[in-house]
Motif scaffolding. Structure first.
Motif, short mmCIF file in Angstrom:
data_model
loop_
_atom_site.label_atom_id
_atom_site.label_comp_id
_atom_site.label_asym_id
_atom_site.label_seq_id
_atom_site.Cartn_x
_atom_site.Cartn_y
_atom_site.Cartn_z
N SER A 192 -6.98 -1.45 16.11
CA SER A 192 -6.47 -0.33 16.90
C SER A 192 -7.52 0.45 17.66
O SER A 192 -7.18 1.22 18.52
N THR A 193 -8.78 0.27 17.32
CA THR A 193 -9.77 1.11 17.99
C THR A 193 -10.25 0.44 19.25
O THR A 193 -10.69 -0.70 19.24
N PHE A 215 -10.24 -6.25 -5.33
CA PHE A 215 -9.25 -6.98 -4.55
C PHE A 215 -9.45 -6.78 -3.07
O PHE A 215 -8.55 -7.03 -2.28
N PHE A 223 -4.84 -13.11 2.08
CA PHE A 223 -4.50 -14.16 1.15
C PHE A 223 -5.64 -15.14 0.98
O PHE A 223 -6.10 -15.37 -0.12
N PHE A 277 -3.60 5.59 3.01
CA PHE A 277 -4.77 5.34 2.17
C PHE A 277 -5.51 6.63 1.86
O PHE A 277 -5.92 6.87 0.73
N GLN A 312 -6.81 -3.59 4.18
CA GLN A 312 -5.79 -3.33 5.19
C GLN A 312 -6.26 -2.30 6.20
O GLN A 312 -6.02 -2.44 7.40
N ILE A 313 -6.91 -1.26 5.69
CA ILE A 313 -7.39 -0.21 6.58
C ILE A 313 -8.39 -0.77 7.58
O ILE A 313 -8.28 -0.54 8.78
N LEU A 315 0.81 -1.22 0.00
CA LEU A 315 0.00 0.00 0.00
C LEU A 315 0.85 1.27 0.00
O LEU A 315 0.66 2.13 -0.86
N ARG A 359 -10.69 -5.29 19.69
CA ARG A 359 -9.35 -5.34 19.11
C ARG A 359 -8.93 -6.73 18.69
O ARG A 359 -9.66 -7.43 18.04
N GLY A 384 -6.10 -1.69 -0.52
CA GLY A 384 -5.90 -0.81 0.62
C GLY A 384 -7.07 -0.87 1.61
O GLY A 384 -6.85 -0.84 2.82
N ILE A 385 -8.29 -0.98 1.10
CA ILE A 385 -9.46 -0.95 1.98
C ILE A 385 -9.39 -2.07 3.01
O ILE A 385 -9.64 -1.86 4.20
N PHE A 427 2.77 1.55 -3.49
CA PHE A 427 1.86 1.86 -4.58
C PHE A 427 1.38 3.29 -4.47
O PHE A 427 1.28 4.02 -5.46
N ILE A 429 -5.62 -1.36 -6.64
CA ILE A 429 -4.79 -0.89 -5.53
C ILE A 429 -5.65 -0.36 -4.40
O ILE A 429 -5.41 -0.65 -3.23
N VAL A 430 -6.69 0.39 -4.76
CA VAL A 430 -7.53 0.96 -3.71
C VAL A 430 -8.26 -0.13 -2.94
O VAL A 430 -8.33 -0.09 -1.71
N SER A 451 -6.71 -2.67 10.24
CA SER A 451 -5.99 -1.89 11.25
C SER A 451 -6.96 -1.11 12.13
O SER A 451 -6.70 -0.93 13.32
N VAL A 452 -8.11 -0.70 11.57
CA VAL A 452 -9.11 -0.04 12.42
C VAL A 452 -9.64 -1.01 13.45
O VAL A 452 -9.77 -0.68 14.63
N GLY A 457 -1.59 2.67 15.13
CA GLY A 457 -2.21 1.62 14.33
C GLY A 457 -2.86 2.14 13.06
O GLY A 457 -3.13 1.39 12.14
N TYR A 458 -3.05 3.46 13.03
CA TYR A 458 -3.73 4.04 11.88
C TYR A 458 -2.81 4.53 10.78
O TYR A 458 -3.25 5.18 9.86
#
Lengths: 309, 359
Positions: free
Chosen positions: B138-139, B56, B258, A292, B130-131, A247, B145, B127-128, A250, B123-124, B134-135, A285-286
C-alpha cells in the motif's frame, strides 16, 4: 480534520464489519476458553461454512456447480430467502467439523501431552492446512460474490445505513441474547462456564468435562458457521479469507478477554469500527495494521483482556 | 553411469517421465529450493527447538531480508517504477544488508513481544507478516507496491558464470545457483553445528526445559531470548536475500504465509525439533513432497488433477499424524544426560520427555 459526521458515518459501516468479527470472535472464544489455545483452523472453518451455504443454496435453486466458471474473476449469484436453510445447514456442518476435530485431533493430543499448549496449537495449523486443501479441492480458488442488486440505503437522521449492516447487526444481537440464555439460564451453560473457568475444579465437581468440551466446540462451531455466511454476504467467498480473517478475530478475542463472549463481542465492534474510521485518514490498505496496533497495545498494557476481572 | 542410466530410462519412460528430466529438476531446482528451506528450518529450529519461541512470522523476516538486499542491488527506478533508491552494493554486501535489516526488525519486534505467553506470541508473529505485506503493497514509492522489483543481480555474476563456462559446463545458471546454495548451506550448517556445542546453546535448552531453574543459575532470560530471536531472524533474512538474488525478481505476492512459514514449521516438526540432523531429513521429505508432486502429474489418474489441493491435504495429514503419534519428530532430541546412566534409564527419560515438548 475531525469531522464528526464523517466519523459517525464510517463508524456505522464499521458496525457491519465489526459484527462479523464479533460473531466469529464469540465462536473462537468459546473453544479458546475450554481448550486453552487459539484454533488456527478457525478461519478456514468459517470458509467451510461459506462454501456449504453456497452449495446448499445453489442446490435449492436447482443449480449444481462446484467449480466457478473461468469466465470472469467472480461468479455472481442473486440472493433470496433460500439462504436461510442454507445457513442452517452450514452452521450445523461447521459445528460437526468442530466436534470431529476435537475427537480426532485435539483429544488424543491432550491425552498424550496434557500440559502442552503448544502441540495442540501446531495441530490446529495442521487442521487448517488440511482444511485448506479439502476446500480448494472441492470448490477451487476463484472467489464468488452474492449479488443482491442495488438496494437503497436507509436514512437514519443524517446518516446512511446499508440494510445489510442492519441485518448483520440484528443477527448479532439475536445471537448474543440466545447465547446469554444458553450460558446463564441453562444447566448446560453453567457446566460450560465452569469448565471454561477452571476445568480441574469442574471435573472434580462431577462435570464430565470431555462431554462439555464437545458441546462447547459445537456451539462455537455454530457461531463460526454463521459468521462465515454473514461474511460471505457482506464481502465475498474466497479461500484466502481463511488466513486473512485470523488477525482481526484473534485480536477481538484477546482484546475482550479469552473465554469471554461479551468481551469478544465488544472487541470485534471496537476493531471493526476502528478499521473503518481509519480510512478517513490513512490508506485502506492499512486496515490490518490498525487491528495489529490495537492488539499490541492491549497485549502490552492489559494482556488478560479489557473485560476480564 | 551410462549403462545404469539407460536401464533406468527404460524403466521410467513408460510413465512419461524421463530420467534426465527428473535429474535436471533434481539438481537444478529441487536442491536449490531445499537448500533455502534448510537454512530457514535450521533458523526456526534454533528459535523453536532450542528455546521454544513460537515464531509464526518467519515469512516477515524472510521478506525483509529479500527486499532490503534487493533495494541495495537494484539500479535507479525505471519509467513506471517507484521505489526507494539506495546505493548499489556488490553482491555479498547487499545480502549482509538484508541480514542486518532482518536483525533490526527482530530487535524491534522482540523487545516488547518476546515476554508474552506462547499463544499470544504466535498470534502476534502471524500478524507481523500480514502487516509487512500490506505495508509493502500500500505504500507508494517504497518498494514499488505490487509490481515488485526486478533485475536483481544474481549471485557472483558474471565471475562465477564465466568460470563455469571456462570449465566447459553447459547449464551455467543452474549450476551457479546450486554452488552458491551448497556453499552457504554448508557454511550455515557448520555454524549451527558449532553453535550447539557452545555453553550458550546449553543454557538455551535449560531455559526451555525448566524456566524456573535458569534464573537460579544467574542467567538473564530476556537477553537470551532476544539473542536467539535476533540471530535466528538474521539467518532467515539472509535466506531471503539469497532467494531474492536467485530469482532476480520479487514482489509481495511471492512471500506467502503458507509456503514460507507454515511449511517450514511442518519441516521442523516432522524432522524433529532440536536436532539439526533431523531437520535435514524433514526438509528433504517435505520439500520433495511439496515441490515434487507436480512432476508426477502426468502419471496420475485423471480424477486426481488438482495437484495443489492434494499436496495440501497430504501435508496436513502427515503433520497431524506426526503430532498425534510422534510429536518429537523423526529424529527426536537426545537428552543430554550423565554418562553414568544406563541405557534403560536414558530410554525412560526419552519416554518422559515425549510427554512434554514445551516448558
Amino acid at each position: 480534520m475531525f469531522d464528526f459526521s464523517e466519523i459517525i458515518q464510517f463508524a456505522i459501516i464499521g458496525i457491519g464489519t465489526g459484527s462479523i468479527i464479533s460473531m466469529a470472535g464469540m465462536g473462537l472464544t468459546l473453544s479458546y476458553g475450554v481448550i486453552k489455545f487459539p484454533n488456527v483452523a478457525h478461519g478456514y472453518s468459517m470458509v467451510l461454512g461459506m462454501f456449504i451455504a453456497l452449495t446448499v443454496y445453489q442446490l435449492l435453486q436447482g443449480v449444481v456447480e462446484l467449480e466457478a466458471i473461468q469466465l470472469g474473476a467472480t461468479k455472481i449469484l442473486r440472493t433470496s430467502w433460500f439462504i436461510l436453510p442454507a445457513l442452517l445447514v452450514a452452521m450445523l456442518t461447521v459445528g460437526l467439523l468442530a466436534v470431529t476435530t476435537e475427537l480426532l485431533v485435539f483429544r488424543p493430543i491432550r491425552k498424550k501431552s496434557p500440559q502442552s499448549i503448544v502441540t495442540p496449537l501446531i495441530a490446529s495449523i495442521g487442521v487448517a492446512i488440511l482444511l485448506h486443501g479439502i476446500l480448494q479441492y472441492i470448490w477451487g480458488v476463484i472467489p464468488r460474490i452474492y449479488d443482491s442488486g442495488i438496494v437503497p440505503n436507509l436514512q437514519f437522521f443524517d446518516y446512511q445505513v446499508a440494510p445489510r449492516t442492519l441485518i448483520i447487526f440484528g443477527t448479532l444481537m439475536l445471537v448474543t441474547i440466545l447465547l446469554y440464555i444458553l450460558l446463564y439460564r441453562t444447566t448446560i451453560g453453567k457446566t460450560m462456564r465452569a469448565t471454561s473457568n477452571n476445568s480441574e475444579l469442574a471435573e472434580v465437581s462431577g462435570i464430565n468435562t470431555n462431554k462439555v468440551r464437545l458441546i462447547t466446540w459445537f456451539v462455537g462451531g455454530l457461531l463460526t458457521g454463521l459468521a462465515g455466511v454473514l461474511f460471505a454476504l457482506q464481502v465475498n467467498i474466497s479461500i484466502t479469507t481463511g488466513l486473512t480473517i485470523l488477525l482481526p478475530v484473534f485480536a477481538a478475542v484477546i482484546v475482550g478477554g479469552i473465554g469471554n463472549p461479551w468481551g469478544a463481542l465488544t472487541g470485534g465492534l471496537i476493531i471493526g469500527i476502528s478499521q473503518e474510521i481509519s480510512v478517513i485518514w490513512i490508506d485502506p490498505g492499512y486496515k490490518q495494521a490498525i487491528t495489529f496496533i490495537i492488539l499490541i497495545i492491549v497485549l502490552l498494557i492489559r494482556p488478560r483482556g479489557l473485560f476480564t476481572k | 553411469m551410462n549403462i545404469l542410466g539407460s536401464q533406468i530410462t527404460e524403466l521410467v519412460i513408460p510413465f512419461g517421465i524421463t530420467f534426465s528430466g527428473v535429474v535436471d529438476w533434481f539438481w537444478g531446482t529441487f536442491l536449490v529450493i531445499a537448500g533455502i528451506y534448510l537454512i530457514l528450518a535450521w533458523a526456526l529450529n534454533l528459535q523453536w527447538g532450542y528455546l521454544g519461541i513460537f515464531n509464526f512470522g518467519v515469512v516477515a523476516f524472510f521478506m525483509v531480508g529479500a527486499y532490503t538486499s534487493a533495494l541495495f542491488s537494484v539500479g535507479p527506478p525505471g519509467e513506471f517504477e517507484q521505489y526507494i533508491e539506495i546505493i548499489q552494493l556488490p553482491v555479498p554486501l547487499n545480502w549482509i544488508a538484508g541480514m542486518l535489516a532482518a536483525g533490526i526488525l527482530a530487535l524491534f519486534v522482540g523487545l516488547p513481544v518476546l515476554r508474552l505467553r506462547h499463544d499470544y506470541l504466535a498470534i502476534v508473529t502471524i500478524g507481523i507478516a500480514q502487516i509487512l505485506r500490506s505495508v509493502a503493497n500500500s505504500t507508494d514509492g517504497f518498494v514499488n507496491r505490487n509490481e515488485g522489483l526486478q533485475g536483481l543481480s544474481k549471485p557472483f555474476e558474471p565471475y562465477l558464470h564465466d568460470l563455469l563456462r571456462l570449465i566447459g559446463i553447459d547449464r551455467v545458471d543452474q549450476l551457479a545457483n546450486l554452488l552458491v546454495i551448497a556453499f552457504f548451506v554448508s557454511l550455515i550448517g557448520l555454524f549451527f553445528y558449532l553453535l550447539t556445542t557452545t555453553p550458550w546453546a546449553r543454557t538455551l535448552r535449560l531455559l526451555r526445559d525448566s524456566e524456573a531453574a535458569a534464573p537460579a543459575f544467574g542467567k538473564n532470560i530476556a537477553a537470551l531470548r532476544l539473542q536467539t530471536f535476533v540471530i535466528g531472524s538474521m539467518i532467515i533474512g539472509f535466506a531471503g536475500a539469497l532467494s531474492a538474488s536467485i530469482s532476480s525478481v520479487i514482489s509481495p505476492s511471492s512471500f506467502n504465509d503458507f509456503e514460507r512459514t507454515f511449511l517450514v514449521w511442518v519441516m521442523v516438526i516432522v524432522g524433529g525439533s532440536g536436532r539439526n540432523l533431523g531437520t535435514i531429513i524433514g526438509v528433504l521429505l517435505i520439500t520433495g513432497l511439496w515441490f515434487g508432486v507436480s512432476l508426477f502429474q502426468e502419471i496420475l489418474p485423471s480424477f486426481i488433477d488438482d495437484v495443489e489441493s492434494l499436496r495440501l491435504i497430504v501435508i496436513g495429514v502427515i503433520m497431524l499424524l506426526f503430532l498425534i503419534f510422534r510429536p518429537n519428530g523423526i529424529l527426536p532430541e537426545k537428552p543430554q544426560v550423565s554418562r553414568f546412566y544406563s541405557k534403560k534409564d536414558v530410554e525412560k527419560i526419552i519416554d518422559d520427555k515425549e510427554k512434554l515438548i514445551d516448558p
